[in-house]
Design a protein around this motif. Structure first.
Motif, mmCIF file in Angstrom:
data_model
loop_
_atom_site.group_PDB
_atom_site.id
_atom_site.type_symbol
_atom_site.label_atom_id
_atom_site.label_comp_id
_atom_site.label_asym_id
_atom_site.label_seq_id
_atom_site.Cartn_x
_atom_site.Cartn_y
_atom_site.Cartn_z
ATOM 1 N N VAL A 132 20.994 -1.640 47.421
ATOM 2 C CA VAL A 132 19.748 -0.970 47.053
ATOM 3 C C VAL A 132 20.044 -0.063 45.869
ATOM 4 N N VAL A 133 19.140 -0.041 44.907
ATOM 5 C CA VAL A 133 19.215 0.929 43.815
ATOM 6 C C VAL A 133 18.204 2.009 44.168
ATOM 7 N N PRO A 134 18.657 3.126 44.735
ATOM 8 C CA PRO A 134 17.725 4.118 45.293
ATOM 9 C C PRO A 134 17.095 5.000 44.227
ATOM 10 N N MET A 135 15.944 5.542 44.564
ATOM 11 C CA MET A 135 15.307 6.499 43.666
ATOM 12 C C MET A 135 16.022 7.846 43.726
ATOM 13 N N LEU A 136 16.582 8.159 44.893
ATOM 14 C CA LEU A 136 17.277 9.426 45.095
ATOM 15 C C LEU A 136 18.719 9.168 45.532
ATOM 16 N N PRO A 137 19.653 10.078 45.215
ATOM 17 C CA PRO A 137 21.035 9.893 45.649
ATOM 18 C C PRO A 137 21.144 9.813 47.168
ATOM 19 N N GLU A 138 22.249 9.227 47.617
ATOM 20 C CA GLU A 138 22.441 8.976 49.043
ATOM 21 C C GLU A 138 22.453 10.255 49.862
ATOM 22 N N ALA A 139 22.925 11.353 49.282
ATOM 23 C CA ALA A 139 22.969 12.613 50.030
ATOM 24 C C ALA A 139 21.578 13.017 50.514
ATOM 25 N N LEU A 140 20.532 12.588 49.785
ATOM 26 C CA LEU A 140 19.155 12.860 50.208
ATOM 27 C C LEU A 140 18.540 11.657 50.910
ATOM 28 N N SER A 141 18.608 10.462 50.274
ATOM 29 C CA SER A 141 17.905 9.298 50.822
ATOM 30 C C SER A 141 18.430 8.893 52.190
ATOM 31 N N ASN A 142 19.740 9.036 52.408
ATOM 32 C CA ASN A 142 20.306 8.715 53.718
ATOM 33 C C ASN A 142 20.775 9.963 54.457
ATOM 34 N N GLY A 143 20.491 11.124 53.874
ATOM 35 C CA GLY A 143 20.927 12.381 54.474
ATOM 36 C C GLY A 143 19.772 13.274 54.879
ATOM 37 N N TRP A 144 19.554 14.349 54.096
ATOM 38 C CA TRP A 144 18.589 15.368 54.504
ATOM 39 C C TRP A 144 17.135 14.881 54.486
ATOM 40 N N CYS A 145 16.840 13.808 53.769
ATOM 41 C CA CYS A 145 15.473 13.283 53.758
ATOM 42 C C CYS A 145 15.307 12.064 54.670
ATOM 43 N N SER A 146 16.317 11.746 55.436
ATOM 44 C CA SER A 146 16.232 10.628 56.379
ATOM 45 C C SER A 146 15.998 11.196 57.776
ATOM 46 N N LEU A 147 14.968 10.746 58.443
ATOM 47 C CA LEU A 147 14.560 11.316 59.736
ATOM 48 C C LEU A 147 15.416 10.732 60.863
ATOM 49 N N ARG A 148 16.663 11.146 60.876
ATOM 50 C CA ARG A 148 17.602 10.651 61.878
ATOM 51 C C ARG A 148 17.246 11.201 63.257
ATOM 52 N N PRO A 149 17.501 10.425 64.301
ATOM 53 C CA PRO A 149 17.170 10.908 65.650
ATOM 54 C C PRO A 149 18.024 12.110 66.047
ATOM 55 N N ASN A 150 17.370 13.018 66.771
ATOM 56 C CA ASN A 150 18.031 14.195 67.354
ATOM 57 C C ASN A 150 18.608 15.147 66.304
ATOM 58 N N GLU A 151 18.038 15.114 65.100
ATOM 59 C CA GLU A 151 18.432 16.060 64.064
ATOM 60 C C GLU A 151 17.176 16.700 63.479
ATOM 61 N N ASP A 152 17.226 18.021 63.263
ATOM 62 C CA ASP A 152 16.075 18.719 62.685
ATOM 63 C C ASP A 152 15.884 18.287 61.236
ATOM 64 N N ARG A 153 14.617 18.031 60.885
ATOM 65 C CA ARG A 153 14.314 17.602 59.525
ATOM 66 C C ARG A 153 13.006 18.237 59.055
ATOM 67 N N ALA A 154 12.984 18.629 57.782
ATOM 68 C CA ALA A 154 11.763 19.139 57.167
ATOM 69 C C ALA A 154 10.792 17.983 56.959
ATOM 70 N N CYS A 155 9.496 18.257 57.157
ATOM 71 C CA CYS A 155 8.508 17.189 57.007
ATOM 72 C C CYS A 155 7.170 17.731 56.537
ATOM 73 N N LEU A 156 6.371 16.837 55.970
ATOM 74 C CA LEU A 156 4.938 17.031 55.813
ATOM 75 C C LEU A 156 4.283 16.094 56.816
ATOM 76 N N PHE A 157 3.202 16.524 57.427
ATOM 77 C CA PHE A 157 2.600 15.654 58.437
ATOM 78 C C PHE A 157 1.082 15.622 58.296
ATOM 79 N N ALA A 158 0.547 14.489 58.726
ATOM 80 C CA ALA A 158 -0.905 14.321 58.816
ATOM 81 C C ALA A 158 -1.254 14.165 60.282
ATOM 82 N N GLU A 159 -2.087 15.050 60.782
ATOM 83 C CA GLU A 159 -2.603 14.935 62.153
ATOM 84 C C GLU A 159 -4.027 14.396 62.061
ATOM 85 N N MET A 160 -4.275 13.255 62.711
ATOM 86 C CA MET A 160 -5.560 12.571 62.574
ATOM 87 C C MET A 160 -6.146 12.279 63.951
#
Length: 784
Positions: free
Chosen positions: A361-389
């Motif tokens: 994959v040629v990612p838009m963002l470096p791996e430290a973000l795309s597979n790290g802090w911006c990846s919603l891994r299970p059982n890890e706290d992550r920052a998010c934007l959400f839509a409640e509908m």
């Protein structure tokens, strides 16, 4: 006596007051081109800002846009930071390709797309807005002493039609001026043949090799993938024949199993290496706490993706609420980490999106973000934007709200796991799977009610072994679990567009225009040959096209009818102007759900953050000012990514078929032209051509109305959708090309030449596969 120069009036804004002038929107490129054309003398950013009533906050954006226009040939530099309209270039609107003709101005910007067998360049208008394919422009050899043109280069050219001027589809072009900043690209395989050194092209559109003069090989070895730049012919060499190039970069061994994606990346100039400052910013990223965020960690959100998914940027939750459901779609908060104007942001904008290949994959963002802090891994706290509908019993959205939160995914699931659990009626401790499906069924009902276009096009998965060799090509199975996620994402995207409209904030819309009149007429003609009709008139609803697809579902004609309907569609794009989304039958739509891999979604996040007061990292005035240019750019990068994925698949297919030359396959005719047939193999979806020389010896006559080739002596007829037996004659992994011959009749033709599809649709056809919308070219499709 001097006379004051009269400035053109800026676009009128409905209901504006004199005081509102400085709040006018930033002008589009088209408006700036018109301003330059109508203003005598030289102008700079100051004059342009005054003409359009812009404030000082737009100064940087105006300077940037004018410089970009000059680099693209849309403005002519005229001294220090001054510009004029390009000499001899009329505006590329008006008669350019409008309905009723393909008339072009005498001088236009031409983009070089290929090279003919004589080594001369072939191009097309750089900005084509007409119906049907862009006209072909055959460029004359360059002036003596000039290097040859190469694919990717843009030139200002004077053109004249070949044939009847009014309806010409072919033109002859002569270069007036080369556009700075658009170097041509020569990508190919370096070959040593005796005392000669050449570059063998790897692009199907390049029909001639390039000559590498002595001393210009850059140390390249036979069989290496190389990049080159055209050279001016040597004194006395003349300008005819194959053109000389210098090797500028060695990219790797073409014999490597992983060379396919490397070739495509180089050919399409896809950025695949991050600058050091971008990597450094990504490495400094850290997690966030609950301060200033809504805590969602008690909600059992789950991610559902493909087994081979490389990033997890969305999570979902649903629970019953009265007669409807409450839904939450949580998306990775990429905007927290990628700040406007940062090195990360500049790099992400340049790439526009991630590009997916079977081996990388040629990612838009470096791996430290795309597979790290911006990846919603299970059982890890992550920052998010959400839509409640909240949706009612009929699946229609009743209300929505957006928030900035902290979440913790309870599980990472695959589509297959979710589907298996659903079909086995197995409990899923920790999250309510039944509730997800309950909400999905409501949304699916609403989708059917509004009448969307549901194309059923096969997607093929290329599987590689550890060394990168193709082991299999299989059809991707479309599951309800795929559609569940897509329906949730579509609803969140609708909510994002509605929220930004409500708050009168900039929106990056995902737009899909209805089929043009010309394309609609072409589809009518095509379907008429199958005794299928469409409602009269130049306006059509997606449900009209979907009714056609339903009618042919499960028949032999179904794959080709689906493909024909797809080809009749306009291309989806990004735009700050709302044009609606025809395929989804929606009046407003944006992309909100994949900011890890699409820059458009990141801009929507920033606009929401600024509009709702979620922080200081919202959309800046500078970003808003150049939104139209950004939308044009990311539309181009998205189409580049789609082409890259197609090109890579074609090459992997050809590599997979290379040891099967001489074998006979079941196929179906997918295209009929005056120079041969296009066929698609039943078992792999691989496509190739049967030239006239590959058909039985006869005089073949092409009938465009019936999409057929008929033999004058034998009375044999080959027509669209016909099942045939073909023999593989040639496979070229370098270009992805496959060449076939019609197998002899004794090889067991599936449907004898001359037979038409049966009068009983579906007779003898296999059961229809699950009808589902094609998700796009990426391995983990999301929203249209």
């Amino acid at each position: 006596m001097k006379t004051a120069r009269k400035k053109p009036k800026p676009p009128k804004v409905s209901g504006e007051t004199p005081e509102a002038g400085r709040d006018r929107p930033f002008p589009s490129r088209e408006q700036l081109r018109a301003f330059l054309a109508e203003t005598p003398g030289r102008v700079g950013k100051r004059e342009a800002m005054r003409a359009f009533g812009l404030g000082p906050e737009h100064r940087v954006a105006m300077r940037t846009v004018l410089k970009e226009m000059a680099s693209r040939g849309e403005a002519a530099p005229a001294g220090h930071k001054r510009f004029t309209a390009p000499h001899g270039v009329p505006r590329l609107t008006g008669s350019l390709g409008r309905a009723g003709g393909s008339r072009l101005p005498e001088a236009i910007i031409v983009e070089i797309t290929g090279i003919d067998t004589e080594g001369d360049a072939i191009g097309r208008p750089a900005e084509w807005r007409g119906d049907g394919p862009a006209p072909t422009i055959f460029m004359q050899p360059e002036a003596r002493g000039q290097a040859a043109l190469a694919p990717g280069q843009r030139v200002l050219a004077r053109i004249k039609p070949i044939g009847e001027a009014r309806n010409a589809r072919k033109f002859e072009g002569r270069t007036l001026r080369r556009i700075e900043g658009t170097p041509g690209r020569v990508i190919g395989i370096f070959r040593r043949r005796g005392g000669l050194t050449r570059i063998e092209p790897t692009d199907k559109r390049v029909k001639a090799e390039w000559i590498v003069p002595p001393g210009e090989d850059g140390g390249a070895e036979d069989g290496e993938i190389v990049r080159g730049e055209p050279l001016a012919p040597r004194e006395g060499g003349g300008g005819l024949g194959l053109k000389p190039v210098r090797v500028t970069e060695r990219l790797g061994d073409a014999g490597s199993a992983r060379a396919v994606s490397l070739l495509v990346i180089a050919t399409l100039d896809i950025p695949d290496a991050f600058p050091a400052e971008v990597l450094a910013e990504a490495e400094h990223a850290r997690g966030v706490g609950p301060e200033g965020r809504e805590d969602l960690r008690h909600i059992p959100l789950v991610t559902i993706d493909g087994a081979d998914a490389r990033d997890f940027d969305d999570a979902v939750f649903a629970e019953p609420e009265g007669s409807g459901y409450r839904l939450i779609v949580a998306i990775a908060d990429v905007a927290h980490y990628v700040r406007p104007g940062s090195a990360l942001d500049r790099s992400a904008r340049e790439r526009g999106n991630s590009v997916y290949f079977p081996d990388r994959v040629v990612p838009m963002l470096p791996e430290a973000l795309s597979n790290g802090w911006c990846s919603l891994r299970p059982n890890e706290d992550r920052a998010c934007l959400f839509a409640e509908m909240h949706i009612g019993h009929d699946g229609r959205k009743v209300s929505h709200r957006f928030g900035r939160g902290l979440m913790r995914s309870v599980a990472r699931l695959t589509y297959e796991e979710v589907q298996e659990a659903r079909e086995a009626n197995r409990e899923t401790p920790g999250f309510p799977l039944d509730h997800l499906y309950g909400a999905f069924e409501r949304l699916l009902g609403a989708r059917r009610q509004r009448g969307t276009l549901d194309l059923d096009l096969p997607e093929w998965k290329v599987t590689l072994d550890a060394e990168g060799h193709v082991t299999s090509v299989t059809k991707r199975t479309r599951l309800d679990s795929h559609r569940l996620i897509e329906e949730f994402m579509v609803l969140a995207n609708i909510a994002a567009a509605e929220e930004l409209e409500r708050l009168h904030r900039p929106v990056v819309y995902r737009v899909h225009a209805p089929p043009s009149e010309a394309k609609l007429e072409g589809l009518r003609t095509y379907l008429h040959g199958m005794s299928i009709s469409l409602p009269p008139g130049d306006q059509i609803h997606p449900r009209d096209l979907d009714a056609v697809l339903t009618r042919v579902a499960g028949t032999e004609e179904a794959p080709l009818v689906n493909d024909a309907v797809l080809r009749s569609q306009s291309q989806a794009a990004y735009s700050p102007e709302n044009l609606g989304h025809f395929g989804l039958a929606l009046t407003r739509y944006a992309h909100f759900t994949s900011p890890i891999r699409r820059y458009a979604d990141l801009l929507v996040h920033r606009s929401l953050i600024g509009a709702l007061g979620f922080g200081a990292d919202g959309l800046t005035p500078e970003e808003a000012a150049r939104l139209e240019d950004t939308c044009e750019h990311i539309t181009r990068t998205e189409r580049r990514a789609a082409q890259a994925e197609r090109d890579a698949t074609d090459r992997y297919m050809a590599a997979f078929m290379a040891d099967k030359v001489g074998s006979i396959f079941e196929a179906r005719i997918s295209g009929v032209t005056r120079f041969g047939l296009f066929v698609t193999l039943m078992d792999t979806g691989a496509s190739g051509m049967i030239p006239l020389a590959g058909l039985p010896d006869d005089f073949w006559m092409h009938d465009e109305a019936t999409q057929s080739l008929s033999g004058r002596r034998s009375r044999v007829v080959y027509h669209l959708a016909q099942a045939v037996m073909v023999r593989l004659a040639e496979a070229r992994p370098v270009t992805g090309g496959l060449l076939f011959q019609m197998a002899p009749s004794g090889a067991g033709s599936l449907a004898g030449p001359g037979s038409r599809p049966g009068a009983e649709p579906g007779a003898g056809a296999s059961d229809p596969e699950r009808r589902a919308r094609r998700g796009g070219s990426q391995p983990r499709p999301r929203s249209p």
